[in-house]
Design a protein around this motif. Structure first.
Motif, PDB file in Angstrom:
ATOM      1  N   THR A  72      43.615  36.863  27.787  1.00 14.96           N
ATOM      2  CA  THR A  72      44.068  35.573  27.339  1.00 14.96           C
ATOM      3  C   THR A  72      45.645  35.492  27.708  1.00 14.96           C
ATOM      4  O   THR A  72      45.797  34.297  28.217  1.00 14.96           O
ATOM      5  N   VAL A  73      46.272  36.340  27.174  1.00 14.61           N
ATOM      6  CA  VAL A  73      47.804  36.265  27.720  1.00 14.61           C
ATOM      7  C   VAL A  73      48.026  36.072  29.043  1.00 14.61           C
ATOM      8  O   VAL A  73      48.843  35.276  29.677  1.00 14.61           O
ATOM      9  N   ASP A 129      44.596  45.211  22.419  1.00 12.62           N
ATOM     10  CA  ASP A 129      45.050  45.619  23.638  1.00 12.62           C
ATOM     11  C   ASP A 129      43.948  46.418  24.387  1.00 12.62           C
ATOM     12  O   ASP A 129      43.078  46.488  24.007  1.00 12.62           O
ATOM     13  N   ALA A 130      44.086  46.805  25.729  1.00 11.03           N
ATOM     14  CA  ALA A 130      43.155  47.539  26.280  1.00 11.03           C
ATOM     15  C   ALA A 130      43.047  49.097  25.769  1.00 11.03           C
ATOM     16  O   ALA A 130      44.032  49.475  25.157  1.00 11.03           O
ATOM     17  N   GLU A 131      41.960  49.658  25.747  1.00  9.11           N
ATOM     18  CA  GLU A 131      41.730  50.823  25.290  1.00  9.11           C
ATOM     19  C   GLU A 131      42.699  52.125  25.749  1.00  9.11           C
ATOM     20  O   GLU A 131      43.316  52.973  25.047  1.00  9.11           O
ATOM     21  N   ALA A 132      42.713  51.996  27.111  1.00 12.24           N
ATOM     22  CA  ALA A 132      43.491  52.965  27.838  1.00 12.24           C
ATOM     23  C   ALA A 132      44.905  52.928  27.398  1.00 12.24           C
ATOM     24  O   ALA A 132      45.720  54.074  26.838  1.00 12.24           O
ATOM     25  N   PRO A 133      45.752  51.795  27.296  1.00 13.49           N
ATOM     26  CA  PRO A 133      47.143  51.987  26.745  1.00 13.49           C
ATOM     27  C   PRO A 133      47.179  52.443  25.202  1.00 13.49           C
ATOM     28  O   PRO A 133      48.008  52.899  24.732  1.00 13.49           O
ATOM     29  N   ALA A 134      46.319  51.868  24.552  1.00  9.50           N
ATOM     30  CA  ALA A 134      46.154  52.171  23.044  1.00  9.50           C
ATOM     31  C   ALA A 134      45.940  53.844  22.839  1.00  9.50           C
ATOM     32  O   ALA A 134      46.844  54.257  21.956  1.00  9.50           O
ATOM     33  N   ARG A 135      45.253  54.382  23.470  1.00  8.61           N
ATOM     34  CA  ARG A 135      44.926  55.797  23.496  1.00  8.61           C
ATOM     35  C   ARG A 135      46.380  56.490  23.909  1.00  8.61           C
ATOM     36  O   ARG A 135      46.781  57.455  23.301  1.00  8.61           O
ATOM     37  N   GLY A 152      39.433  49.113  22.311  1.00 12.55           N
ATOM     38  CA  GLY A 152      40.216  48.044  22.734  1.00 12.55           C
ATOM     39  C   GLY A 152      39.407  46.720  22.992  1.00 12.55           C
ATOM     40  O   GLY A 152      38.283  46.974  22.796  1.00 12.55           O
ATOM     41  N   TYR A 153      40.008  45.690  23.382  1.00 11.07           N
ATOM     42  CA  TYR A 153      39.427  44.490  23.757  1.00 11.07           C
ATOM     43  C   TYR A 153      38.184  44.774  24.940  1.00 11.07           C
ATOM     44  O   TYR A 153      37.175  43.997  25.033  1.00 11.07           O
ATOM     45  N   SER A 155      36.345  47.850  25.419  1.00  7.97           N
ATOM     46  CA  SER A 155      35.590  48.794  24.997  1.00  7.97           C
ATOM     47  C   SER A 155      34.173  48.544  24.957  1.00  7.97           C
ATOM     48  O   SER A 155      33.365  49.521  24.755  1.00  7.97           O
ATOM     49  N   GLY A 156      33.733  47.191  25.175  1.00 15.49           N
ATOM     50  CA  GLY A 156      32.580  46.738  25.202  1.00 15.49           C
ATOM     51  C   GLY A 156      32.064  46.089  23.959  1.00 15.49           C
ATOM     52  O   GLY A 156      30.724  45.667  23.737  1.00 15.49           O
ATOM     53  N   TYR A 157      32.842  46.046  22.823  1.00 18.96           N
ATOM     54  CA  TYR A 157      32.722  45.635  21.715  1.00 18.96           C
ATOM     55  C   TYR A 157      33.321  44.013  21.337  1.00 18.96           C
ATOM     56  O   TYR A 157      33.360  43.545  20.183  1.00 18.96           O
ATOM     57  N   GLY A 158      34.048  43.803  22.334  1.00 19.54           N
ATOM     58  CA  GLY A 158      34.524  42.123  21.946  1.00 19.54           C
ATOM     59  C   GLY A 158      36.115  42.660  21.612  1.00 19.54           C
ATOM     60  O   GLY A 158      36.427  43.756  21.494  1.00 19.54           O
ATOM     61  N   GLY A 159      36.693  41.569  21.350  1.00 21.14           N
ATOM     62  CA  GLY A 159      38.102  41.491  20.695  1.00 21.14           C
ATOM     63  C   GLY A 159      37.968  40.706  19.215  1.00 21.14           C
ATOM     64  O   GLY A 159      37.068  39.925  19.101  1.00 21.14           O
ATOM     65  N   LYS A 160      38.956  40.894  18.481  1.00 23.32           N
ATOM     66  CA  LYS A 160      39.228  40.134  17.243  1.00 23.32           C
ATOM     67  C   LYS A 160      39.666  38.839  17.455  1.00 23.32           C
ATOM     68  O   LYS A 160      40.388  38.476  18.521  1.00 23.32           O
ATOM     69  N   PRO A 161      39.319  37.676  16.687  1.00 25.76           N
ATOM     70  CA  PRO A 161      38.589  37.870  15.346  1.00 25.76           C
ATOM     71  C   PRO A 161      37.293  38.131  15.409  1.00 25.76           C
ATOM     72  O   PRO A 161      36.712  38.278  14.058  1.00 25.76           O
TER      73      PRO A 161
END
Length: 237
Positions: A72-73, A129-135, A152-153, A155-161
């Motif tokens: 989105t950003v 955030d993406a999973e890789a930088p989060a880790r 992360g957004y 990872s296959g489960y979508g993002g919040k909200p």
């Protein structure tokens, strides 16, 4: 909310485990300077679209960076860049900078996580955030191994909200949502938790003020440092 014993906690990352402006103000400043390439008008436009105050190195309350995904950003940034700029390359640049950001913890994380682990809780991170930088951020803070789940957004489960990340956490460990807590600094975090029937805990280490979080949270704490005491209170009700 029923008094089901708490069995799992999911944390947002930025603004929750890590102080938002102290961490991401420097990232935004560097990203904007790189993308502006000495063009003052582009620099101002990027500051505006990101809701970033370069003098304060801080974000406005409604900044798109606070809770949205890099997808989105990047979409908001792209119209302000030269024609033909590749979005995938922009996202890669944003993620590379994000992975290198020095994270400023909202509390001494190793001791904090050791306390929660000793309680026998399942612990997760759900971030836009993406999973890789989060880790990478959690690893650098020395706490990655203390989390049972990191999403992360991407990872296959979508993002919040949307609550997909939280549902995946509950499913992974066969936990009832009503026995889990979502801890976050934004309405995206609290809406995701409420959508699944979790406890919702707001923290004030992101840009959102108490008044914005309170209607959507079971409690608003100054920071995650106050969470163990709240857990003790809940356990004795």
């Amino acid at each position: 909310m029923s008094q089901t014993p708490i069995t799992g906690i999911v944390f947002d990352k930025d603004g929750t485990l890590f102080d938002f402006n102290a961490t991401w103000g420097a990232w935004a400043g560097r990203l904007i300077r790189e993308l502006a390439a000495d063009d003052p008008s582009r620099y101002d436009a990027l500051c505006s679209v990101l809701g970033y105050d370069p003098a304060a190195q801080a974000f406005e309350e409604g900044s798109i960076v606070i809770a949205e995904t890099v997808q989105t950003v990047s979409g908001a940034i792209l119209p302000h860049l030269p024609a033909g700029t590749d979005r995938a390359s922009l996202i890669a640049q944003m993620n590379a900078l994000a992975a290198d950001v020095p994270q400023i913890s909202a509390a001494p994380l190793r001791a904090f996580m050791a306390d929660l682990s000793a309680r026998g809780l399942r612990l997760g991170v759900a971030t836009n955030d993406a999973e890789a930088p989060a880790r990478a951020h959690l690893s650098r803070a020395g706490v990655l191994e203390q989390f049972d789940f990191v999403a992360g957004y991407d990872s296959g489960y979508g993002g919040k909200p949307a609550p997909g990340q939280l549902q995946a956490f509950c499913d992974r460990f066969a936990l009832a949502p009503a026995s889990c807590v979502m801890v976050g600094d934004s309405l995206h975090d609290l809406h995701a938790g409420r959508a699944l029937g979790m406890w919702t805990v707001g923290v004030l280490t992101g840009p959102a003020p108490r008044a914005a979080l309170t209607p959507h949270a079971d409690v608003v704490l100054h920071s995650i440092a106050d969470l163990p005491a709240w857990l003790d209170q809940v356990a004795t009700r």
